[in-house]
Design a protein around this motif. Sequence first.
Motif, mmCIF file in Angstrom:
data_model
loop_
_atom_site.group_PDB
_atom_site.id
_atom_site.type_symbol
_atom_site.label_atom_id
_atom_site.label_comp_id
_atom_site.label_asym_id
_atom_site.label_seq_id
_atom_site.Cartn_x
_atom_site.Cartn_y
_atom_site.Cartn_z
ATOM 1 N N ILE A 1 -7.909 -6.689 33.457
ATOM 2 C CA ILE A 1 -8.006 -5.294 33.046
ATOM 3 C C ILE A 1 -8.294 -5.204 31.550
ATOM 4 O O ILE A 1 -9.041 -4.337 31.090
ATOM 5 N N GLN A 2 -7.690 -6.098 30.767
ATOM 6 C CA GLN A 2 -7.940 -6.165 29.326
ATOM 7 C C GLN A 2 -8.447 -7.570 29.023
ATOM 8 O O GLN A 2 -7.671 -8.451 28.641
ATOM 9 N N PRO A 3 -9.753 -7.825 29.206
ATOM 10 C CA PRO A 3 -10.274 -9.193 29.128
ATOM 11 C C PRO A 3 -10.567 -9.705 27.723
ATOM 12 O O PRO A 3 -10.892 -10.885 27.568
ATOM 13 N N GLU A 4 -10.462 -8.842 26.704
ATOM 14 C CA GLU A 4 -10.814 -9.256 25.346
ATOM 15 C C GLU A 4 -9.622 -9.922 24.653
ATOM 16 O O GLU A 4 -8.601 -9.262 24.439
ATOM 17 N N PRO A 5 -9.703 -11.197 24.296
ATOM 18 C CA PRO A 5 -8.579 -11.850 23.606
ATOM 19 C C PRO A 5 -8.217 -11.164 22.295
ATOM 20 O O PRO A 5 -7.052 -11.059 21.931
ATOM 21 N N GLY A 6 -9.216 -10.701 21.565
ATOM 22 C CA GLY A 6 -8.958 -9.925 20.361
ATOM 23 C C GLY A 6 -8.630 -10.756 19.141
ATOM 24 O O GLY A 6 -8.598 -11.990 19.164
ATOM 25 N N LEU A 7 -8.345 -10.053 18.049
ATOM 26 C CA LEU A 7 -8.151 -10.707 16.760
ATOM 27 C C LEU A 7 -6.894 -11.555 16.721
ATOM 28 O O LEU A 7 -6.871 -12.613 16.090
ATOM 29 N N HIS B 1 -11.257 -2.643 24.265
ATOM 30 C CA HIS B 1 -10.239 -3.381 25.039
ATOM 31 C C HIS B 1 -9.908 -2.738 26.375
ATOM 32 O O HIS B 1 -9.396 -3.396 27.282
ATOM 33 N N GLY B 2 -10.148 -1.443 26.536
ATOM 34 C CA GLY B 2 -10.064 -0.844 27.848
ATOM 35 C C GLY B 2 -8.756 -0.218 28.264
ATOM 36 O O GLY B 2 -8.667 0.379 29.340
ATOM 37 N N ILE B 3 -7.711 -0.310 27.432
ATOM 38 C CA ILE B 3 -6.450 0.367 27.759
ATOM 39 C C ILE B 3 -6.569 1.775 27.181
ATOM 40 O O ILE B 3 -6.158 2.043 26.049
ATOM 41 N N ILE B 4 -7.148 2.680 27.960
ATOM 42 C CA ILE B 4 -7.596 3.970 27.427
ATOM 43 C C ILE B 4 -6.544 5.066 27.545
ATOM 44 O O ILE B 4 -6.867 6.234 27.315
ATOM 45 N N GLY B 5 -5.308 4.725 27.845
ATOM 46 C CA GLY B 5 -4.273 5.744 27.909
ATOM 47 C C GLY B 5 -3.048 5.258 28.627
ATOM 48 O O GLY B 5 -2.944 4.088 29.029
ATOM 49 N N ARG C 1 1.275 -8.800 28.688
ATOM 50 C CA ARG C 1 0.204 -9.769 28.936
ATOM 51 C C ARG C 1 -1.159 -9.203 28.552
ATOM 52 O O ARG C 1 -2.031 -9.928 28.050
ATOM 53 N N ALA C 2 -1.347 -7.905 28.771
ATOM 54 C CA ALA C 2 -2.628 -7.288 28.413
ATOM 55 C C ALA C 2 -2.791 -7.139 26.910
ATOM 56 O O ALA C 2 -3.877 -7.365 26.367
ATOM 57 N N ALA C 3 -1.718 -6.765 26.222
ATOM 58 C CA ALA C 3 -1.810 -6.443 24.795
ATOM 59 C C ALA C 3 -1.672 -7.657 23.893
ATOM 60 O O ALA C 3 -2.359 -7.767 22.873
ATOM 61 N N PHE C 4 -0.771 -8.570 24.242
ATOM 62 C CA PHE C 4 -0.470 -9.720 23.376
ATOM 63 C C PHE C 4 -1.058 -10.966 24.021
ATOM 64 O O PHE C 4 -0.423 -11.603 24.860
ATOM 65 N N ARG C 5 -2.239 -11.340 23.591
ATOM 66 C CA ARG C 5 -2.961 -12.409 24.252
ATOM 67 C C ARG C 5 -2.652 -13.780 23.653
ATOM 68 O O ARG C 5 -3.419 -14.725 23.819
#
Length: 396
Positions: free
Chosen positions: A147-153, A101-105, A179-183
């Motif tokens: 920055i976080q382009p994956e919609p995820g589970l 997901h790319g949020i590395i820190g 917005r990045a974390a909760f898609r």
Amino acid sequence: MSESSDELHPLQWSSFATLADVLPAIDDAFGQAPTSSVPIPSSKDVVLLLIDGLGATLLDDHAECAPTLTALRSATIRAGFPATTATSITSLMAGAPCGSHGIIGYSFRTDRDETRGPKRRTLNALRWTFNRSDGRSALGLYVPEQIQPEPGLLAEMSGRGIDVTYVMPTAYRGSGFSRAAFRVDGTYIGARTPADILAGIGDALTPSTADHRLVYAYWPDLDAAGHLFGPGSPQWVKTLGVVDRLVADIASDLPRDATLVVTGDHGMIQADNRIDIDTTDEMLKGVEAVAGEMRVRHVYTRPGARDDVHTFWTDVLGDHAFVVPREQVLDEQWFGAEVTDVVAERIGDLVAVARGTTIITRTLADPAPEVNMPGHHGAWTAAEQLVPVLIHAGEA
């Protein structure tokens, strides 16, 4: 270099499930084929309560102050690396480690800024600001969904008809990090106090519906108490008691066909050894930027300077930190087994992981309140990495 017995080196991580495994377990509970290593009973509805800063080691040390949390504890998992809120919550919602997901820190460089060299900016992912937590808003340049382009589970579950409700402080709604974390937009119920959270969960579960429902609730105050006063301090212990009463109240009101899952995003250590980058002679020689947090630093070096910086930082930090090049980080899978090329570019040319109770500070570059906090997290110690999973099936 010998390792502290309290450190969970990447080579030891495979035996632990992580926060990225929690949402798949909830999905299993909604009737999907079981695949998760975190067993959750079949449920029509699930309440997922994240207590910021709830570490397993701290809970062990203060079990007598948290009888409900102790009684409901089902498993111990690993937060993931780095053990920090922005990374952990995104991993929890994506159902994947940060290599995906790319949020590395807490902060890092991205590949989105066309400015190169010393003026190239870093992104504080939690505040969505440039360079510092109190910096200028980065929303104009860094679009969270890019920055976080994956919609995820979570998005996948919502697409299958699972109803999503958030019970969180109103200030977080629509923020860059949210917005990045909760898609998934979902239903938002503003909640700042434990009473608000209890009422919000009740409101979310009250209407009768045939659909599965996921209610995500979040409370930040335990983390705040640890940062400001130290983990295990009287103020922190008092806040842990508030958490325990909140969980007891939610459990007692939970409908029969619902399950409560409680976890944390990281633990915390009390820092007692500070090594300052900004005031140590030549520590910034050959360095373009330093990001991350005080327990895990991304070091971005000038062209051709990496080896010299590596040698100098290793000599200065000694046994107080691991300092390794990006290639070793990727080889040892610190950020997950699969790291995309875009995410790999965000990782520092060097990564410095503080050991024991050391923090790597920037007294001239970081806000003073952050530098002076006694409580910190992010690195490899069990106190930072391990978080509990608590499970309670409704009986009301």
